[in-house]
Design an enzyme around this catalytic site. Sequence first.
Site, mmCIF file in Angstrom:
data_model
loop_
_atom_site.group_PDB
_atom_site.id
_atom_site.type_symbol
_atom_site.label_atom_id
_atom_site.label_comp_id
_atom_site.label_asym_id
_atom_site.label_seq_id
_atom_site.Cartn_x
_atom_site.Cartn_y
_atom_site.Cartn_z
ATOM 1 N N ARG A 73 0.704 3.818 -3.259
ATOM 2 C CA ARG A 73 0.094 5.128 -2.992
ATOM 3 C C ARG A 73 1.144 6.215 -2.796
ATOM 4 O O ARG A 73 1.101 7.258 -3.441
ATOM 5 C CB ARG A 73 -0.818 5.047 -1.764
ATOM 6 N N ASP A 100 -4.720 -9.791 -8.392
ATOM 7 C CA ASP A 100 -4.990 -8.868 -9.506
ATOM 8 C C ASP A 100 -3.807 -8.138 -10.113
ATOM 9 O O ASP A 100 -3.441 -8.346 -11.278
ATOM 10 C CB ASP A 100 -6.085 -7.867 -9.109
ATOM 11 N N GLU A 123 0.821 -1.210 0.000
ATOM 12 C CA GLU A 123 0.000 0.000 0.000
ATOM 13 C C GLU A 123 0.853 1.257 0.000
ATOM 14 O O GLU A 123 0.554 2.230 -0.694
ATOM 15 C CB GLU A 123 -0.956 0.000 1.205
ATOM 16 N N GLU A 134 -12.351 0.277 -10.232
ATOM 17 C CA GLU A 134 -11.973 -0.707 -11.266
ATOM 18 C C GLU A 134 -12.922 -0.740 -12.468
ATOM 19 O O GLU A 134 -12.478 -0.913 -13.613
ATOM 20 C CB GLU A 134 -11.854 -2.103 -10.640
#
Length: 606
Positions: free
Chosen positions: A237, A366, A233, A500
């Site tokens: 980010r 993913d 993360e 998404e």
Amino acid sequence: VTESEILSLSAERLRHGSASPTSFRLTEKFILLLVFSAFITLCFGAIFFLPDSSKLLRGGDAGSILGSDDRVLAKIRKDHEKALLEAKDTLQKRPEEIQQDISMEKEKVVKDSLARAAKDGNQLPLVEYRRPPGATGHVPLDPETRIRREKVKEMMKHAWDSYRRYAWGSNELRPVSKQGHSSNLFGSIKGATIVDALDTLYIMEMFEEFDAATDWVEKNLDFNVNAEISVFEVNIRFVGGLLSAYYLSGKEVYRRKAVELGEKLLPAFKTPTGIPWALLNLKSGIGRNWPWASGGSSILAEYGTLHLEFMHLSKLSNNPEFAQKVMNIRKVLNRLDKPQGLYPNYLNPNSGQWGQHHVSVGGLGDSFYEYLLKAWLMSDKTDEEGKKMYYDALQAIETNLMRKSSGGLTYIAEWKGGLLEHKMGHLTCFAGGMIALGADGAPSDKTGHQMEQAAEIARTCHESYARTALKLGPEAFRFDGGVEAIATRQNEKYFILRPEVIETYMYMWRFTHDPKYREWGWEAVQALENHCKVEGGYSGVRDVYASTPNYDDVQQSFYLAETLKYLFLLFSEDDHLPFEHWVFNTEAHPLPVIRKNNSDTPNHVE
């Protein structure tokens, strides 16, 4: 050794012609230094022999004070004798030796200074900044599209202004209760929304807000924290956001901060295999994995979603270690057998073996697949290994996971130990855009087929929105028990402002210019405005099938980074962040293609 002996020694050497004018000047300097040293010693001695009135007034023990002074004086005498011996030693050297010593000492001082600066993250190689084309784009010619794009910009302004008013400096905003919110994903690092939103502010030409964010980053963004963070993360980010802000604006603070944070993430790779830990304490450098992950495993989507950012960190810091770390991950994966050609979600970083055989193109898996394709595109299509891994994986996904419902909807199921679970997550909906992006690079007989697959997945994900009361998609939806594209479990009915589905609309629009993708995007805008907008920002909702929204009271940082950015680009011209020059990381932070010949032309659209 007395000063008169040293003077005598100097005169003797001069008489025998062993000293040059240069050495004489050096000798004079040493003599002056010694005289000054003796003077200082006398002064200190006088000070220490005088009564210490302040200590006496405080009622200190006079005996202990005098004893302490004796020890200090003894140390001064010892240091003084050492200095005199060193001076005598120096005077016995040849002039060229003295000169060499001085040069070596200078070099040592310079090296130490550079090492300290590098450690502080301030010493980076000079990089010629050249903004890639399309950092800002032309205004759409179509009046309706222009109005819709302006509406998205208004949404961004409402989300940003609310964050700035109620939660400035916090990681995220609670828009209903109008206060700051912080996830444990970031430890005690602050400002996730600020860093995540930087590039969206820039491409929307909200430069006043961008400057305010830059000022906060310069003064307040601090990575010197004793806290455990999610490597994944924080990378997508913070590192991604800082890199993108640098490439768009050219502001050096963003390059410096990105490299500083990247260096703090490197200890996560200290495992027997080099597969990084999921969690890392930024101060101690100690890592571990999520306690719920299969047998202490690292997660495919986490260790597989570092490549784009780390390749750019190597480029901007001239430090090959970043690139080496992520290329080693591929080596480990290529040595392993893949069940049915698939990549399980769990890999043990100690043994280098797969954990539980669970495969998903949604959560836990993913962005690994996304980064294989984008690594090839970002390398100016030179990363043949990444390309092969992507197309091989896509073939295995099509064979083993892609299915069509009785109602004709194409979906990507999950695979658990050889058995299919006919569920598709909202996260999996990014795959429509990914497959469209990669279709052009597929073998010529597969390009049209992959574009059809991408369009089918986009349609399925649109149906997951259309079949809810709020016209917003659930976290996951199923194709069993007589239902299609509908969430059947309460814990799958929520919507947290995810991007998404809109991401896939944006890619499909760029590649086909089919107007339905803009219409579907506009439906999402209206649903967000009607059901997620509150006075203090935008909130997720707990049940998309309920007639009235029940807010979760969190404005996720990725709403500004991804959802609103993809909507803005959906209603923009293709010259805005064009795909031939930019690749988006999984948090929608645009990173430039690394050209083989560095032939990027400057961007003239400002």
